[in-house]
Structure formats: C-alpha cells, structure tokens
Motif scaffolding. Structure first.
Motif, short mmCIF file in Angstrom:
data_model
loop_
_atom_site.label_atom_id
_atom_site.label_comp_id
_atom_site.label_asym_id
_atom_site.label_seq_id
_atom_site.Cartn_x
_atom_site.Cartn_y
_atom_site.Cartn_z
N ALA A 171 -13.56 11.21 11.83
CA ALA A 171 -14.17 10.31 10.86
C ALA A 171 -15.00 9.26 11.58
CB ALA A 171 -13.08 9.66 10.01
N GLN A 172 -16.21 9.04 11.09
CA GLN A 172 -17.13 8.11 11.74
C GLN A 172 -16.95 6.68 11.21
OE1 GLN A 172 -19.36 9.29 14.35
NE2 GLN A 172 -17.71 10.78 14.06
N VAL A 173 -17.39 5.74 12.02
CA VAL A 173 -17.29 4.33 11.63
C VAL A 173 -18.30 4.03 10.54
CG1 VAL A 173 -17.54 1.95 12.42
CG2 VAL A 173 -16.49 3.66 13.93
N VAL A 174 -17.83 3.41 9.46
CA VAL A 174 -18.68 2.95 8.37
C VAL A 174 -18.21 1.55 7.97
CG1 VAL A 174 -19.30 5.23 7.43
CG2 VAL A 174 -17.16 4.13 6.70
N GLU A 175 -19.08 0.79 7.38
CA GLU A 175 -18.76 -0.58 6.95
C GLU A 175 -19.43 -0.88 5.63
OE1 GLU A 175 -16.69 -2.69 8.17
OE2 GLU A 175 -16.21 -1.72 10.08
N PRO A 176 -18.73 -1.60 4.73
CA PRO A 176 -17.32 -1.98 4.81
C PRO A 176 -16.41 -0.81 4.45
CG PRO A 176 -18.24 -2.75 2.74
CD PRO A 176 -19.38 -2.13 3.51
N LEU A 177 -15.25 -0.76 5.06
CA LEU A 177 -14.32 0.35 4.88
C LEU A 177 -12.90 -0.16 4.65
CD1 LEU A 177 -13.33 3.35 5.17
CD2 LEU A 177 -13.18 2.90 7.64
N ARG A 178 -12.24 0.44 3.67
CA ARG A 178 -10.80 0.28 3.53
C ARG A 178 -10.18 1.65 3.76
NH1 ARG A 178 -6.18 -2.08 2.05
NH2 ARG A 178 -4.85 -1.19 0.42
N SER A 179 -9.32 1.75 4.76
CA SER A 179 -8.63 2.99 5.06
C SER A 179 -7.15 2.79 4.81
CB SER A 179 -8.86 3.39 6.53
OG SER A 179 -8.28 4.64 6.81
N VAL A 180 -6.57 3.61 3.94
CA VAL A 180 -5.18 3.43 3.54
C VAL A 180 -4.42 4.74 3.72
CG1 VAL A 180 -5.64 1.57 1.92
CG2 VAL A 180 -5.72 3.92 1.13
N GLY A 181 -3.13 4.61 3.89
CA GLY A 181 -2.25 5.77 3.96
C GLY A 181 -1.35 5.83 2.74
N LEU A 182 -0.40 6.72 2.79
CA LEU A 182 0.61 6.80 1.74
C LEU A 182 1.84 6.00 2.14
CD1 LEU A 182 0.62 10.59 0.72
CD2 LEU A 182 -0.44 8.68 -0.50
N GLY A 183 2.50 5.41 1.14
CA GLY A 183 3.74 4.70 1.43
C GLY A 183 3.55 3.20 1.53
N ALA A 184 4.47 2.55 2.24
CA ALA A 184 4.47 1.09 2.35
C ALA A 184 3.15 0.58 2.89
CB ALA A 184 5.62 0.64 3.25
N GLY A 185 2.57 -0.40 2.21
CA GLY A 185 1.31 -0.97 2.62
C GLY A 185 0.10 -0.16 2.23
N GLY A 186 0.34 0.97 1.57
CA GLY A 186 -0.77 1.82 1.16
C GLY A 186 -0.61 2.26 -0.28
N ILE A 187 -0.86 3.53 -0.53
CA ILE A 187 -0.78 4.09 -1.87
C ILE A 187 0.57 4.77 -2.07
CG2 ILE A 187 -1.78 5.75 -3.48
CD1 ILE A 187 -3.57 3.35 -2.93
N ALA A 188 1.29 4.36 -3.11
CA ALA A 188 2.56 5.01 -3.42
C ALA A 188 2.26 6.39 -4.01
CB ALA A 188 3.35 4.17 -4.43
N GLY A 189 2.82 7.42 -3.41
CA GLY A 189 2.57 8.76 -3.91
C GLY A 189 3.11 9.82 -2.97
N THR A 190 2.81 11.05 -3.28
CA THR A 190 3.30 12.18 -2.50
C THR A 190 2.12 12.89 -1.83
OG1 THR A 190 3.18 13.56 -4.48
CG2 THR A 190 5.31 12.57 -3.96
N PRO A 191 2.33 13.46 -0.64
CA PRO A 191 1.25 14.20 0.05
C PRO A 191 1.02 15.56 -0.61
CG PRO A 191 3.27 14.30 1.34
CD PRO A 191 3.56 13.40 0.17
#
Length: 222
Positions: A171-191
């Motif tokens: 993944a290349q650098v872009v701005e402005p960017l929000r990068s989130v994962g699943l779980g705590a501090g990110g999106i609640a959900g299942t993979p």
C-alpha cells in the motif's frame, strides 16, 4: 470499456461520495454483502456510495487474465475523475494496493494487506487443492511457472504480470489517511475475508459507516 458500478445515494444532496474499493479476488465475494450494507448505512449519513467492478471481476467483460494491478489502479482513477464533488476512497484489505492513483479528498483503509501476503495465501490454496487432486506442486515450482505463463489460483487465472506485481506490491502513502484494523481501537467486527463462504455483519457495516462519517469531518467534509 466502462464497468458496472453499484451506486447508492442519500435522500438529499450528498455530503461527499465514498468510493468503495473491495478486497481482491475471492475475498471480495466473501465481503460484498457487508460492503453493500455499509453503503446503505453511508446513505443514511448523507453520503453517496459507489462500488465499481474492477476489470475482470464480477460483471466485467474483460477476462481476468488480461488484468493486472496497474490496470486496476487506472480504472479506479477513471471512476473518481467522473465523480462530482469531494470523494473519499474507502479501501478494504488488498484494495489498498490499488487506491493511490485516484485523486481523492481523503483515504480510509480497513485492515490493509501487502500483495506478497495475498499471493502467498493464493499459492498455498493451489498447493492444497493440487494435493487433494493427487497432483504434486510446490510454492517454488508455481513461482517459476508464473514467470512464463498464467496460473490458476483459487479459481482466478492470473497473468505473469499480475503475479509479479502482487509479489512486490505494498500500500502506497496517501494523505490524508485513516488506516484502521479490526477490534480494539478500530472497527468492531469479524474478518469476513477468512470465511469459507460469503457472510455478512450488519453491526460491522454500521461501524464502518460511522467511522467514515467521523473521519470525513476531520478532512473538512461536513
């Protein structure tokens, strides 16, 4: 060639348009229902949402073997160029590998993954399927074969160019960017992309829309 696009509009004038870039290959099928639910949730937040077919995917008339990451990047850039008003690109998993050429107001990525990781998963699935069919194959042998001929990986016939690009892509650098994962501090959900069959997670879809809506405000979209 113009590809099919699913578009969901809000009741009134949209605050912006969110371009959904799905995961790549079979992961797209496993997550599509939840992505469409997220698009409907975005419409409730007064966003338009667009989910385009990539060349070689879904309803596209282009054979997948003729596609590669460069072509997908160009296709997304073309879609964004035809959208009026500000655009937020929301990419999922491997979709983050092809979202950087487009001119957007902001980028949002969920669980971005490198191309080498995706390719490794596809290759291992091929070796496993070959074993069940009584055929002996190895990761090294498949990589060698891919240098001169297309490979069938998890139902996808991929060109030598696609495989080479995947192996080297990040993944290349872009701005402005929000990068989130699943779980705590990110999106609640299942993979969902790990499931054997397509599924849906309505709560996760709503969480995606809510996070995108909040992020848009920090980017000057109200």
């Amino acid at each position: 060639m113009s590809e099919h696009r699913l578009r969901i509009d809000p009741a009134g004038v949209p605050r912006a348009t969110v371009l959904i870039v799905p995961p790549l290959f079979e992961e797209a099928n496993r997550t599509r229902r939840t992505l469409v639910l997220a698009m409907r949730a975005l419409a409730a937040e007064r966003f338009a949402a667009v989910l385009p077919d990539l060349p070689g995917q879904n309803e596209s008339l282009v054979p997948l073997v003729e596609a590669d990451l460069d072509r997908w990047q160009d296709a997304l850039a073309e879609v964004v160029s035809g959208i009026d008003g500000p655009t937020i690109i929301a990419s999922f998993r491997g979709g983050a590998l092809i979202d950087h050429k487009a001119q957007a107001k902001a980028w949002w990525r969920l669980a971005p993954v490198g191309g080498a990781s995706l390719l490794r998963t596809l290759m291992r699935a091929r070796v496993s399927a070959d074993r069940e069919a009584g055929v002996v194959s190895t990761l090294e042998g498949l990589h060698d074969e891919a240098k001169t001929a297309p490979l069938l990986l998890a139902g996808n016939r991929l060109s030598s160019a696609m495989i080479a690009q995947l192996g080297a892509s990040e993944a290349q650098v872009v701005e402005p960017l929000r990068s989130v994962g699943l779980g705590a501090g990110g999106i609640a959900g299942t993979p969902l992309w790990l499931r054997a069959e397509p599924g849906e997670d309505a709560a996760m879809a709503r969480a995606i829309a809510a996070d995108l809506s909040a992020w848009s405000k920090t980017c000057g979209i109200s």
